[in-house]
Motif scaffolding. Structure first.
Motif, PDB file in Angstrom:
ATOM      1  N   LEU A  29      32.815  42.087   8.914  1.00  0.00           N
ATOM      2  CA  LEU A  29      33.504  40.798   8.889  1.00  0.00           C
ATOM      3  C   LEU A  29      34.649  40.751   9.908  1.00  0.00           C
ATOM      4  CD1 LEU A  29      33.617  40.188   5.025  1.00  0.00           C
ATOM      5  CD2 LEU A  29      32.130  39.075   6.717  1.00  0.00           C
ATOM      6  N   LEU A  30      35.240  41.888  10.203  1.00  0.00           N
ATOM      7  CA  LEU A  30      36.347  41.953  11.169  1.00  0.00           C
ATOM      8  C   LEU A  30      35.872  42.128  12.616  1.00  0.00           C
ATOM      9  CD1 LEU A  30      38.741  44.341   9.226  1.00  0.00           C
ATOM     10  CD2 LEU A  30      39.101  41.919   9.652  1.00  0.00           C
ATOM     11  N   ALA A  31      34.695  42.678  12.801  1.00  0.00           N
ATOM     12  CA  ALA A  31      34.214  43.084  14.128  1.00  0.00           C
ATOM     13  C   ALA A  31      34.177  41.986  15.193  1.00  0.00           C
ATOM     14  CB  ALA A  31      32.840  43.721  14.001  1.00  0.00           C
ATOM     15  N   LEU A  36      35.335  39.850  20.631  1.00  0.00           N
ATOM     16  CA  LEU A  36      35.599  38.669  21.450  1.00  0.00           C
ATOM     17  C   LEU A  36      36.689  38.962  22.490  1.00  0.00           C
ATOM     18  CD1 LEU A  36      35.393  35.731  18.885  1.00  0.00           C
ATOM     19  CD2 LEU A  36      34.096  35.939  21.007  1.00  0.00           C
ATOM     20  N   VAL A  37      37.681  39.754  22.106  1.00  0.00           N
ATOM     21  CA  VAL A  37      38.719  40.143  23.070  1.00  0.00           C
ATOM     22  C   VAL A  37      38.109  40.986  24.182  1.00  0.00           C
ATOM     23  CG1 VAL A  37      40.846  41.474  23.374  1.00  0.00           C
ATOM     24  CG2 VAL A  37      40.593  39.962  21.395  1.00  0.00           C
ATOM     25  N   VAL A  38      37.257  41.936  23.830  1.00  0.00           N
ATOM     26  CA  VAL A  38      36.590  42.771  24.838  1.00  0.00           C
ATOM     27  C   VAL A  38      35.731  41.895  25.745  1.00  0.00           C
ATOM     28  CG1 VAL A  38      34.883  44.597  25.190  1.00  0.00           C
ATOM     29  CG2 VAL A  38      36.642  44.861  23.436  1.00  0.00           C
ATOM     30  N   TRP A 149      23.695  34.100  32.058  1.00  0.00           N
ATOM     31  CA  TRP A 149      23.072  33.951  30.740  1.00  0.00           C
ATOM     32  C   TRP A 149      23.283  35.147  29.819  1.00  0.00           C
ATOM     33  CZ3 TRP A 149      22.664  29.359  29.245  1.00  0.00           C
ATOM     34  CH2 TRP A 149      22.355  28.333  30.124  1.00  0.00           C
ATOM     35  N   PRO A 150      23.256  36.390  30.295  1.00  0.00           N
ATOM     36  CA  PRO A 150      23.529  37.493  29.363  1.00  0.00           C
ATOM     37  C   PRO A 150      24.937  37.413  28.748  1.00  0.00           C
ATOM     38  CG  PRO A 150      22.431  38.318  31.325  1.00  0.00           C
ATOM     39  CD  PRO A 150      22.763  36.887  31.593  1.00  0.00           C
ATOM     40  N   ALA A 151      25.932  37.074  29.550  1.00  0.00           N
ATOM     41  CA  ALA A 151      27.299  36.963  29.019  1.00  0.00           C
ATOM     42  C   ALA A 151      27.416  35.776  28.066  1.00  0.00           C
ATOM     43  CB  ALA A 151      28.302  36.833  30.160  1.00  0.00           C
ATOM     44  N   LEU A 152      26.754  34.668  28.388  1.00  0.00           N
ATOM     45  CA  LEU A 152      26.792  33.505  27.498  1.00  0.00           C
ATOM     46  C   LEU A 152      26.051  33.775  26.191  1.00  0.00           C
ATOM     47  CD1 LEU A 152      26.341  30.610  30.059  1.00  0.00           C
ATOM     48  CD2 LEU A 152      28.355  31.077  28.653  1.00  0.00           C
ATOM     49  N   THR A 153      24.967  34.528  26.268  1.00  0.00           N
ATOM     50  CA  THR A 153      24.237  34.907  25.053  1.00  0.00           C
ATOM     51  C   THR A 153      25.107  35.794  24.164  1.00  0.00           C
ATOM     52  OG1 THR A 153      22.149  34.755  26.251  1.00  0.00           O
ATOM     53  CG2 THR A 153      22.137  36.000  24.177  1.00  0.00           C
ATOM     54  N   VAL A 159      30.263  34.253  18.603  1.00  0.00           N
ATOM     55  CA  VAL A 159      30.784  33.041  17.959  1.00  0.00           C
ATOM     56  C   VAL A 159      30.069  32.787  16.634  1.00  0.00           C
ATOM     57  CG1 VAL A 159      30.903  30.522  18.185  1.00  0.00           C
ATOM     58  CG2 VAL A 159      31.672  31.982  20.058  1.00  0.00           C
ATOM     59  N   VAL A 160      28.746  32.945  16.611  1.00  0.00           N
ATOM     60  CA  VAL A 160      28.002  32.766  15.356  1.00  0.00           C
ATOM     61  C   VAL A 160      28.430  33.823  14.347  1.00  0.00           C
ATOM     62  CG1 VAL A 160      25.694  32.929  14.316  1.00  0.00           C
ATOM     63  CG2 VAL A 160      26.045  31.592  16.406  1.00  0.00           C
ATOM     64  N   TRP A 161      28.584  35.063  14.815  1.00  0.00           N
ATOM     65  CA  TRP A 161      29.026  36.153  13.948  1.00  0.00           C
ATOM     66  C   TRP A 161      30.411  35.849  13.375  1.00  0.00           C
ATOM     67  CZ3 TRP A 161      29.155  41.872  16.061  1.00  0.00           C
ATOM     68  CH2 TRP A 161      29.391  42.751  15.004  1.00  0.00           C
ATOM     69  N   ALA A 162      31.323  35.348  14.205  1.00  0.00           N
ATOM     70  CA  ALA A 162      32.668  35.002  13.739  1.00  0.00           C
ATOM     71  C   ALA A 162      32.615  33.850  12.739  1.00  0.00           C
ATOM     72  CB  ALA A 162      33.556  34.644  14.929  1.00  0.00           C
ATOM     73  N   ALA A 163      31.761  32.847  12.989  1.00  0.00           N
ATOM     74  CA  ALA A 163      31.639  31.734  12.055  1.00  0.00           C
ATOM     75  C   ALA A 163      31.094  32.198  10.716  1.00  0.00           C
ATOM     76  CB  ALA A 163      30.734  30.661  12.669  1.00  0.00           C
ATOM     77  N   VAL A 164      30.130  33.090  10.731  1.00  0.00           N
ATOM     78  CA  VAL A 164      29.593  33.640   9.478  1.00  0.00           C
ATOM     79  C   VAL A 164      30.673  34.437   8.741  1.00  0.00           C
ATOM     80  CG1 VAL A 164      27.944  35.309   8.522  1.00  0.00           C
ATOM     81  CG2 VAL A 164      27.192  33.639  10.230  1.00  0.00           C
TER      82      VAL A 164
END
Length: 170
Positions: A29-31, A36-38, A149-153, A159-164
């Motif tokens: 949950l914290l990851a 995102l900073v990295v 595209w790799p960086a955007l993916t 972002v999805v992981w953070a929203a979850v």
């Protein structure tokens, strides 16, 4: 590069500490937050790049990639950063790329070091590549603009992981 390595090490240490103190579920949950900073440090500090070869120059500014064939390059110049002027007068400013080599100060009685001359200048090397490719370039080649595209993916996954993680903890 050093900042990315330091940021990655700090993020890994924080995640290991979270795993030891509160378990794997809380670590998951914290990851997304340190990751995102990295990701931001990678995109801002390392992803921007300029590469040139016999076909043309490839520029990446943050998440935007531009492939410019030599037939579309009108001028290569250094202002605050490398600027490539296209034949249609559009200017591509390069966030990452070569810079002019500074002349080194020499102590009295010393001679100029070899390898610091115009031949090692990144911009001069690009101009030589352009001049060498002048006869063999495709005049109909177009400037291609794409995304990293790799960086955007990776960003979309984070972002999805953070929203979850936010949805689970609320």
């Amino acid at each position: 590069m050093l900042l990315l390595v330091l940021t990655s090490v700090v993020a890994a240490l924080l995640l290991v500490d979270a795993a030891v103190r509160s378990g794997l579920v809380n670590t998951l949950l914290l990851a997304p937050w340190p990751l995102l900073v990295v990701w931001c440090v990678y995109v801002v500090g390392l992803a921007s790049d300029v590469r040139a070869d016999e076909r043309g120059v490839q520029v990446q500014n943050l998440l935007r990639r531009i492939e410019i064939p030599w037939s579309r390059v009108q001028r290569i110049a250094m202002r605050w950063q490398l600027e490539i002027t296209l034949v249609d007068d559009a200017v591509v400013s390069c966030f990452g790329g070569p810079s002019r080599t500074r002349a080194r100060r020499l102590a009295p009685g010393r001679v100029k070091e070899e390898g610091v001359a115009e031949t090692d200048d990144g911009i001069a090397a690009m101009k030589r590549l352009r001049a060498n490719a002048a006869g063999s370039v495709d005049a109909d080649a177009r400037v291609q603009r794409t995304w990293d595209w790799p960086a955007l993916t990776a960003l979309a996954v984070l972002v999805v992981w953070a929203a979850v993680a936010v949805a689970v903890t609320r």
